[in-house]
Every structure is written in C-alpha cells, then in structure tokens.
Design an enzyme around this catalytic site. Structure first.
Site, PDB file in Angstrom:
ATOM      1  N   CYS A 237       0.815  -1.223   0.000  1.00  0.00           N
ATOM      2  CA  CYS A 237       0.000   0.000   0.000  1.00  0.00           C
ATOM      3  C   CYS A 237       0.844   1.267   0.000  1.00  0.00           C
ATOM      4  CB  CYS A 237      -0.976  -0.008   1.166  1.00  0.00           C
ATOM      5  SG  CYS A 237      -0.216   0.050   2.820  1.00  0.00           S
ATOM      6  N   HIS A 291      -2.854   0.945   6.833  1.00  0.00           N
ATOM      7  CA  HIS A 291      -3.109   0.959   5.390  1.00  0.00           C
ATOM      8  C   HIS A 291      -3.240   2.393   4.905  1.00  0.00           C
ATOM      9  CE1 HIS A 291      -4.362  -0.556   1.517  1.00  0.00           C
ATOM     10  NE2 HIS A 291      -5.478   0.144   1.557  1.00  0.00           N
ATOM     11  N   GLU A 303      -5.711   1.663  -4.629  1.00  0.00           N
ATOM     12  CA  GLU A 303      -4.917   1.107  -3.546  1.00  0.00           C
ATOM     13  C   GLU A 303      -4.272  -0.210  -3.936  1.00  0.00           C
ATOM     14  OE1 GLU A 303      -7.538   0.129  -0.274  1.00  0.00           O
ATOM     15  OE2 GLU A 303      -8.790  -1.163  -1.531  1.00  0.00           O
TER      16      GLU A 303
END
Length: 332
Positions: A237, A291, A303
């Site tokens: 991420c 994240h 993402e």
C-alpha cells in the site's frame, strides 16, 4: 472465443484507466484554478490537522463520563487560558495532556516524583511539591512551557502536548482529542473548535503533483500486491503511494504511519483527488495505522490492498469502520 473475450476485456480496462486518469487530472487542475481566486486559509486549522479525530459521538460520551473533579479542572484550564488570552487550541492541548497524564485528577503520586494534573516532577525543575500539586500553579506552568515551544500552535494538539510533557509514548495524547474538543466547545463556549466550517477544503488546493500521482497510480492497476514491494513490478500500500508521488517530484517516507505525517492534514471528508486516506485499528490513534490509499474523488480510491488482490480502484465511503479522520495532502 475465450481469447477474444479476454482481449476485449483488457482493452476496455485500459481505455477505462486512461479515461479515469484524464478525468481525475482535469478535476484536480480545475479545482486548483478555482481555488486560486483569493481563497486564503485564514480561519481553518485544516492545514495543521483538525482537532476532532475519532467519532464526535465518542468524544461527547467521554466528556459526559467525567466526574466533578475532572470537570472542575477542565473549567480551571479554560478559565486560566481565557485570563491569559490564550487560544482555544492551547486549552485543548492542556486538557489532552491532563487527561493523559492524570485522568484530569490532581494526583499526589506518580512515576518517581511525578505529581499533580500534568505529573510534573520537582526534581526536573517543574516546581516544588506544593507548587506542582496546586492546580493554579500547574496549569499556568503548563501554559508557560507550551508557549515556549516553537510553532506549537501549528502542531496537532496531541503533538504539542508531547512537546511539553516529553513522554516516552508520544502518540498517546491523541486519544483524548475528540473529548477535549467537545469540552472546549461546551465548557469554553467556543463554536466549532476546529475552525473548519463546511466547504473549506478548497482552502488547501490540490496541485499538479496530485494529478501526476493519480496518473501514475492508475497506470499500475493490475500489478500484484507484495508486502514490502515498492515497484515497478509489484507494490504494497505505501509502496504504491511512495512511487506515485515520487513520479511527481514529492518524496514520501516509506511506510504508511510515517506517510501520515508527510503533508498537510485536513478533515477526511474534505479530501480531494490525490489526498491520502488512512485506515487504522483505532482511528483516533495514528500509531495503529496499517493501510494507506489514494482518494480519487466521487467515492473512489486506488490502492494496493492485500496479498492476492492486485492494485485496483474500488468504491470508498468515509463511514468505513477504520477510516482515520484526517486525510493528508503530500507536498503541501
């Protein structure tokens, strides 16, 4: 036939990617031009971080659970702050520090010789035992030290509290930010303690860098997620965000928790294309961030999510359970 169908799907996906990239880029540029018409960030603290993380309902519930001693100490913090003509942000810093250090109680005990509301240590020149356990002295002393911190008013309240207290656990002061904001607004009779009204997100215009970062991220769709990867063949991420903004000349730290500190903060609901969105196990505690994704506008993010799921665009809601209440605008 299967091959033909697959080719058709791939071509359609590529076309959609290009279309999305050009559309989002245009939105960013249009918003930047619109925001250039003299809008100044004069009344909103969004550039340095909103003062109400977590759910406002949670902050109100926490404030409602305070006992008479705690509420009396909060009232004294606010009263002394007003007498000294200090901003509501200073009151909030003191409330968060006091709640973290002592639970807003005037304690006669603590770690080593730590005492009082702010667990001040006589051995560290905070004052005598009698002084640091005198609420009036302790609050004034806290304000004195706060005012000596360079740029404290441009920091998130919990960070300013840490600059005064110098704790070995610096992120813990953020826990009470929502509650402190509620107390400042209600006991301090301050309307909208954050200073951020509706629609002020344009005060922090997105940049050409955001447009380029979006273009890069969308160009990586379909590449696999690999933990620790930073491209060009796979990403995790934060690796995707790192390379996306690197392509625009903006250098981000490597991991999501550090990326959270790498730009201007603003209320997440004011996020614009290119801003970074964070998820955390405890949305009010930045140390639990796990994240990061990039907001595209129109309820979508791009993402690198998890193992087995390639880089993708998905629908996004600000009401998702783990959304951190601050978005970050890199390069600002």
């Amino acid at each position: 036939m299967k091959i033909a169908i697959l080719v058709t799907v791939i071509v359609a996906a590529v076309f959609a990617t290009v279309l999305t990239a050009s559309t989002v880029t245009k939105v960013v540029v249009d918003q930047q031009e619109a925001a250039a018409g003299g809008i100044l960030n004069t009344s909103c603290d969004a550039a340095i971080g909103p003062t109400q993380p977590g759910q406002p309902q949670q902050g109100a519930a926490q404030a409602g659970n305070l006992d008479d001693e705690q509420r009396g100490i909060v009232s004294l913090i606010i009263s002394i702050g007003k007498q000294r003509s200090l901003s509501p942000r200073a009151w909030q810093v003191a409330i968060q520090a006091g709640m973290t250090e002592s639970g807003l109680h005037n304690l006669t005990y603590g770690d080593r010789d730590s005492l009082g509301i702010f667990q001040m240590r006589p051995s560290m020149n905070w004052g005598s035992t009698a002084e640091v356990t005198n609420p009036n002295y302790a609050i004034n002393k806290f304000y004195d030290v706060l005012l000596a911190v360079p740029g404290w008013q441009n920091e998130r309240p919990g960070d300013a509290a840490q600059a005064v207290e110098r704790s070995g656990f610096p992120d813990r002061y953020h826990r009470w930010e929502a509650m402190a904001s509620v107390l400042v607004e209600n006991l301090g009779q301050v309307v909208n303690a954050s200073g951020c009204g509706e629609g002020l997100g344009a005060a922090l215009p997105p940049s050409q860098a955001a447009a380029q970062a979006i273009k890069f991220a969308l160009g990586e769709l379909g590449k696999p997620y690999v933990w620790g990867a930073t491209g060009p063949n796979a990403y995790d991420c934060s690796g995707l965000m790192l390379r996306a903004y690197e392509s625009a000349g903006v250098i981000l730290p490597r991991v999501s928790q550090d990326q959270y500190k790498a730009g201007a903060m603003l209320p997440v609901r004011e996020a614009q294309p290119g801003d970074l969105i964070f998820l955390a196990t405890d949305p009010a505690d930045p140390s639990t961030i796990h994240h990061v994704a990039m907001y595209l506008g129109d309820g979508k993010i791009v993402e690198a999510q998890q193992t087995g799921v390639p880089v993708h665009v998905r629908p996004f809601s600000f009401d998702e359970a783990e959304v951190v209440p601050q978005a970050v605008r890199p390069g600002v």
